[in-house]
Design a protein around this motif. Structure first.
Motif, PDB file in Angstrom:
ATOM      1  N   LEU A  32       0.842  -1.151  -0.021  1.00 39.49           N
ATOM      2  CA  LEU A  32      -0.244   0.046  -0.057  1.00 39.49           C
ATOM      3  C   LEU A  32       0.809   1.115  -0.137  1.00 39.49           C
ATOM      4  CD1 LEU A  32      -2.784   1.338   0.124  1.00 39.49           C
ATOM      5  CD2 LEU A  32      -2.568   1.173   2.582  1.00 39.49           C
ATOM      6  N   VAL A  33       1.870   1.172   0.752  1.00 34.57           N
ATOM      7  CA  VAL A  33       2.700   2.730   1.040  1.00 34.57           C
ATOM      8  C   VAL A  33       3.669   2.769  -0.349  1.00 34.57           C
ATOM      9  CG1 VAL A  33       4.422   3.508   2.268  1.00 34.57           C
ATOM     10  CG2 VAL A  33       2.557   2.462   3.623  1.00 34.57           C
ATOM     11  N   LEU A  34       4.026   1.682  -0.803  1.00 27.52           N
ATOM     12  CA  LEU A  34       4.781   1.682  -1.930  1.00 27.52           C
ATOM     13  C   LEU A  34       3.952   1.960  -3.069  1.00 27.52           C
ATOM     14  CD1 LEU A  34       7.661   1.075  -2.663  1.00 27.52           C
ATOM     15  CD2 LEU A  34       7.003  -1.143  -3.331  1.00 27.52           C
ATOM     16  N   GLY A  35       2.701   1.602  -3.114  1.00 25.66           N
ATOM     17  CA  GLY A  35       1.869   2.182  -4.359  1.00 25.66           C
ATOM     18  C   GLY A  35       1.544   3.585  -4.552  1.00 25.66           C
ATOM     19  N   LEU A  36       1.348   4.209  -3.080  1.00 22.07           N
ATOM     20  CA  LEU A  36       1.056   5.453  -2.955  1.00 22.07           C
ATOM     21  C   LEU A  36       2.282   6.286  -3.081  1.00 22.07           C
ATOM     22  CD1 LEU A  36      -1.401   5.023   0.393  1.00 22.07           C
ATOM     23  CD2 LEU A  36      -2.058   5.630  -1.953  1.00 22.07           C
ATOM     24  N   GLN A  43      11.846   9.414  -8.245  1.00 27.94           N
ATOM     25  CA  GLN A  43      13.061  10.095  -8.594  1.00 27.94           C
ATOM     26  C   GLN A  43      14.413   9.961  -7.593  1.00 27.94           C
ATOM     27  OE1 GLN A  43      13.707  10.873 -11.754  1.00 27.94           O
ATOM     28  NE2 GLN A  43      11.517   9.941 -11.951  1.00 27.94           N
ATOM     29  N   LEU A  44      13.986   9.852  -6.219  1.00 26.26           N
ATOM     30  CA  LEU A  44      14.997   9.704  -5.007  1.00 26.26           C
ATOM     31  C   LEU A  44      15.678   8.499  -5.043  1.00 26.26           C
ATOM     32  CD1 LEU A  44      12.440  10.595  -2.160  1.00 26.26           C
ATOM     33  CD2 LEU A  44      14.171  12.083  -3.477  1.00 26.26           C
ATOM     34  N   PRO A  45      17.055   8.687  -4.674  1.00 25.81           N
ATOM     35  CA  PRO A  45      17.869   7.524  -4.760  1.00 25.81           C
ATOM     36  C   PRO A  45      17.123   6.177  -3.766  1.00 25.81           C
ATOM     37  CG  PRO A  45      19.137   9.393  -3.928  1.00 25.81           C
ATOM     38  CD  PRO A  45      17.792   9.640  -4.154  1.00 25.81           C
ATOM     39  N   LEU A  46      17.655   4.900  -4.059  1.00 30.27           N
ATOM     40  CA  LEU A  46      17.083   3.779  -3.636  1.00 30.27           C
ATOM     41  C   LEU A  46      17.082   3.832  -2.250  1.00 30.27           C
ATOM     42  CD1 LEU A  46      15.613   1.004  -3.888  1.00 30.27           C
ATOM     43  CD2 LEU A  46      17.909  -0.139  -4.142  1.00 30.27           C
ATOM     44  N   PHE A  47      18.285   4.286  -1.512  1.00 30.10           N
ATOM     45  CA  PHE A  47      18.223   4.227   0.104  1.00 30.10           C
ATOM     46  C   PHE A  47      17.527   5.148   0.686  1.00 30.10           C
ATOM     47  CE2 PHE A  47      21.219   7.753  -0.772  1.00 30.10           C
ATOM     48  CZ  PHE A  47      21.215   8.636   0.082  1.00 30.10           C
ATOM     49  N   ARG A  49      14.455   6.069  -0.771  1.00 37.03           N
ATOM     50  CA  ARG A  49      12.961   5.659  -0.907  1.00 37.03           C
ATOM     51  C   ARG A  49      12.862   4.602   0.196  1.00 37.03           C
ATOM     52  NH1 ARG A  49      12.740   3.547  -6.689  1.00 37.03           N
ATOM     53  NH2 ARG A  49      14.900   3.435  -6.578  1.00 37.03           N
ATOM     54  N   THR A  50      13.847   3.708   0.425  1.00 37.31           N
ATOM     55  CA  THR A  50      13.759   2.606   1.388  1.00 37.31           C
ATOM     56  C   THR A  50      13.544   3.193   2.728  1.00 37.31           C
ATOM     57  OG1 THR A  50      15.079   1.184   0.146  1.00 37.31           O
ATOM     58  CG2 THR A  50      14.788   0.489   2.278  1.00 37.31           C
ATOM     59  N   LEU A  51      14.276   4.217   3.010  1.00 35.63           N
ATOM     60  CA  LEU A  51      14.474   4.853   4.530  1.00 35.63           C
ATOM     61  C   LEU A  51      12.914   5.566   4.632  1.00 35.63           C
ATOM     62  CD1 LEU A  51      16.014   5.916   7.024  1.00 35.63           C
ATOM     63  CD2 LEU A  51      16.328   8.051   5.384  1.00 35.63           C
ATOM     64  N   ILE A  52      12.279   6.236   3.894  1.00 37.34           N
ATOM     65  CA  ILE A  52      10.990   6.739   3.785  1.00 37.34           C
ATOM     66  C   ILE A  52      10.111   5.627   3.928  1.00 37.34           C
ATOM     67  CG2 ILE A  52       9.169   7.832   2.557  1.00 37.34           C
ATOM     68  CD1 ILE A  52      11.777   9.619   1.358  1.00 37.34           C
ATOM     69  N   VAL A  58       7.375   0.322   9.526  1.00 33.82           N
ATOM     70  CA  VAL A  58       7.619  -0.298  10.608  1.00 33.82           C
ATOM     71  C   VAL A  58       6.719   0.164  11.823  1.00 33.82           C
ATOM     72  CG1 VAL A  58       9.498  -0.612  12.315  1.00 33.82           C
ATOM     73  CG2 VAL A  58       9.923  -1.104   9.973  1.00 33.82           C
ATOM     74  N   PRO A  59       6.707   1.486  12.138  1.00 36.41           N
ATOM     75  CA  PRO A  59       5.822   1.818  13.238  1.00 36.41           C
ATOM     76  C   PRO A  59       4.382   1.547  13.080  1.00 36.41           C
ATOM     77  CG  PRO A  59       7.217   3.624  12.521  1.00 36.41           C
ATOM     78  CD  PRO A  59       7.308   2.705  11.601  1.00 36.41           C
ATOM     79  N   ILE A  60       3.845   1.706  11.979  1.00 37.78           N
ATOM     80  CA  ILE A  60       2.446   0.927  11.635  1.00 37.78           C
ATOM     81  C   ILE A  60       2.282  -0.553  11.959  1.00 37.78           C
ATOM     82  CG2 ILE A  60       0.675   0.658   9.821  1.00 37.78           C
ATOM     83  CD1 ILE A  60       1.676   3.186   8.616  1.00 37.78           C
ATOM     84  N   ALA A  61       3.008  -1.225  11.517  1.00 32.88           N
ATOM     85  CA  ALA A  61       3.133  -2.754  11.883  1.00 32.88           C
ATOM     86  C   ALA A  61       3.676  -3.005  13.181  1.00 32.88           C
ATOM     87  CB  ALA A  61       4.399  -3.451  10.859  1.00 32.88           C
TER      88      ALA A  61
END
Length: 81
Positions: A32-36, A43-47, A49-52, A58-61
């Motif tokens: 869901l978050v990745l889709g949104l 356009q952001l670097p992978l690290f 995007r992964t951080l965001i 993690v907190p939601i889960a």
């Protein structure tokens, strides 16, 4: 002081069940978050995007979904007995 068998805490779920519960919380949330956020963060670097993504997921889960699923699991386990 007497204790009743009905008031005993249920046994913790097996490691396999906990893994399944964790996956059931993580997979849909990441999807869901990745889709949104995917188009917004593409356009952001992978690290970054992964951080965001992990800062949201993690907190939601950890604070909402896994406790709710563990509670549902305990209720289902009690009903089966």
């Amino acid at each position: 002081m007497s204790t009743s068998m009905n008031t005993a805490a249920p046994a913790a779920p097996s490691v396999h069940r906990r893994a399944l519960i964790t996956w059931l919380a993580i997979y849909p949330t990441v999807t869901l978050v990745l889709g949104l956020l995917g188009p917004v963060t593409a356009q952001l670097p992978l690290f970054l995007r992964t951080l965001i993504l992990t800062a949201i997921v993690v907190p939601i889960a950890a604070y909402v979904l896994i406790p709710a699923l563990m509670k549902a699991n305990a209720a289902l386990t009690r009903r089966r007995r």
